[in-house]
Design an enzyme around this catalytic site. Sequence first.
Site, PDB file in Angstrom:
ATOM      1  N   ARG A  93      -5.383  -4.589   8.615  1.00  0.00           N
ATOM      2  CA  ARG A  93      -4.206  -3.815   7.997  1.00  0.00           C
ATOM      3  C   ARG A  93      -4.179  -2.480   8.553  1.00  0.00           C
ATOM      4  O   ARG A  93      -4.889  -1.623   8.370  1.00  0.00           O
ATOM      5  CB  ARG A  93      -4.311  -3.678   6.426  1.00  0.00           C
ATOM      6  CG  ARG A  93      -3.113  -2.899   5.786  1.00  0.00           C
ATOM      7  CD  ARG A  93      -3.035  -2.881   4.266  1.00  0.00           C
ATOM      8  NE  ARG A  93      -4.318  -2.325   3.916  1.00  0.00           N
ATOM      9  CZ  ARG A  93      -4.657  -1.054   3.548  1.00  0.00           C
ATOM     10  NH1 ARG A  93      -3.527  -0.300   3.531  1.00  0.00           N
ATOM     11  NH2 ARG A  93      -5.653  -0.834   3.001  1.00  0.00           N
ATOM     12  N   ASP A 129      -8.880  -5.441   5.254  1.00  0.00           N
ATOM     13  CA  ASP A 129      -8.219  -6.034   4.297  1.00  0.00           C
ATOM     14  C   ASP A 129      -6.900  -6.521   4.326  1.00  0.00           C
ATOM     15  O   ASP A 129      -6.079  -6.668   3.282  1.00  0.00           O
ATOM     16  CB  ASP A 129      -8.537  -5.215   2.926  1.00  0.00           C
ATOM     17  CG  ASP A 129      -7.648  -3.754   3.112  1.00  0.00           C
ATOM     18  OD1 ASP A 129      -6.712  -3.804   4.247  1.00  0.00           O
ATOM     19  OD2 ASP A 129      -7.637  -2.943   2.130  1.00  0.00           O
ATOM     20  N   CYS A 165       0.740  -1.093  -0.102  1.00  0.00           N
ATOM     21  CA  CYS A 165      -0.150   0.011   0.005  1.00  0.00           C
ATOM     22  C   CYS A 165       0.892   1.257  -0.129  1.00  0.00           C
ATOM     23  O   CYS A 165       0.209   2.401  -0.005  1.00  0.00           O
ATOM     24  CB  CYS A 165      -0.948  -0.122   1.166  1.00  0.00           C
ATOM     25  SG  CYS A 165      -0.249   0.429   2.771  1.00  0.00           S
ATOM     26  N   CYS A 180      -2.630   0.796   8.349  1.00  0.00           N
ATOM     27  CA  CYS A 180      -1.722   1.488   7.630  1.00  0.00           C
ATOM     28  C   CYS A 180      -1.340   2.744   8.178  1.00  0.00           C
ATOM     29  O   CYS A 180      -2.145   3.554   8.504  1.00  0.00           O
ATOM     30  CB  CYS A 180      -2.702   1.727   6.245  1.00  0.00           C
ATOM     31  SG  CYS A 180      -1.919   2.439   4.954  1.00  0.00           S
ATOM     32  N   HIS A 199      -2.341  11.349  15.484  1.00  0.00           N
ATOM     33  CA  HIS A 199      -2.671  10.566  14.408  1.00  0.00           C
ATOM     34  C   HIS A 199      -1.531   9.666  13.927  1.00  0.00           C
ATOM     35  O   HIS A 199      -0.540   9.945  13.659  1.00  0.00           O
ATOM     36  CB  HIS A 199      -2.919  11.459  13.341  1.00  0.00           C
ATOM     37  CG  HIS A 199      -3.457  10.745  11.928  1.00  0.00           C
ATOM     38  ND1 HIS A 199      -4.657  10.169  11.834  1.00  0.00           N
ATOM     39  CD2 HIS A 199      -2.842  10.747  10.810  1.00  0.00           C
ATOM     40  CE1 HIS A 199      -4.782   9.715  10.545  1.00  0.00           C
ATOM     41  NE2 HIS A 199      -3.605  10.019  10.052  1.00  0.00           N
ATOM     42  N   HIS A 246      -4.666   4.647   9.558  1.00  0.00           N
ATOM     43  CA  HIS A 246      -6.083   3.843   9.639  1.00  0.00           C
ATOM     44  C   HIS A 246      -5.874   2.496   9.578  1.00  0.00           C
ATOM     45  O   HIS A 246      -4.755   1.986   9.165  1.00  0.00           O
ATOM     46  CB  HIS A 246      -6.876   4.355   8.247  1.00  0.00           C
ATOM     47  CG  HIS A 246      -7.299   5.974   8.359  1.00  0.00           C
ATOM     48  ND1 HIS A 246      -6.239   6.918   7.898  1.00  0.00           N
ATOM     49  CD2 HIS A 246      -8.407   6.563   8.847  1.00  0.00           C
ATOM     50  CE1 HIS A 246      -6.854   8.160   7.885  1.00  0.00           C
ATOM     51  NE2 HIS A 246      -8.028   7.798   8.508  1.00  0.00           N
TER      52      HIS A 246
END
Length: 139
Positions: free
Chosen positions: A118, A109, A66, A120, A102, A105
């Site tokens: 996952r 998947d 990704c 990410c 932060h 996310h």
Amino acid sequence: MAYDVEKTDEEWRAELSAEEYQVLRKAGTERAFVGKLTDTETKGVYKCKACSATLFESDTKFHSGCGWPSFYQPVTDTIEYLDDSTMGMKRTEVRCAACGSHLGHVFPDGFGTPTGDRYCINSVSLTLEPADGSGPVAG
């Protein structure tokens, strides 16, 4: 929400680079495939760049393709989850539970992983502390 690590906006700006501040404190996203920790296979622990809280272990990192570091599971109770409906989609934002920064996310998947998730995560949100003691690597 009250966090164990709380600082003023001015303190965060003084401690973080402009890119780190934009991602960690303003929920930004770094460009895909540019982070130093995206493809590393170094064994160790991944910590929050803002407060040094341990977030992930290298054994849960996998290559998702990704463009950001991907993990299938955080260390227990280190992540805060928030609904995120920005960008025209429903997502789950993940933040550091110690300081509210932060991180990225989580998506359902992570096919082929033990959890199916996952995480990410922006590389710039992390510091890798190698198991061999060679010193931290900033994302």
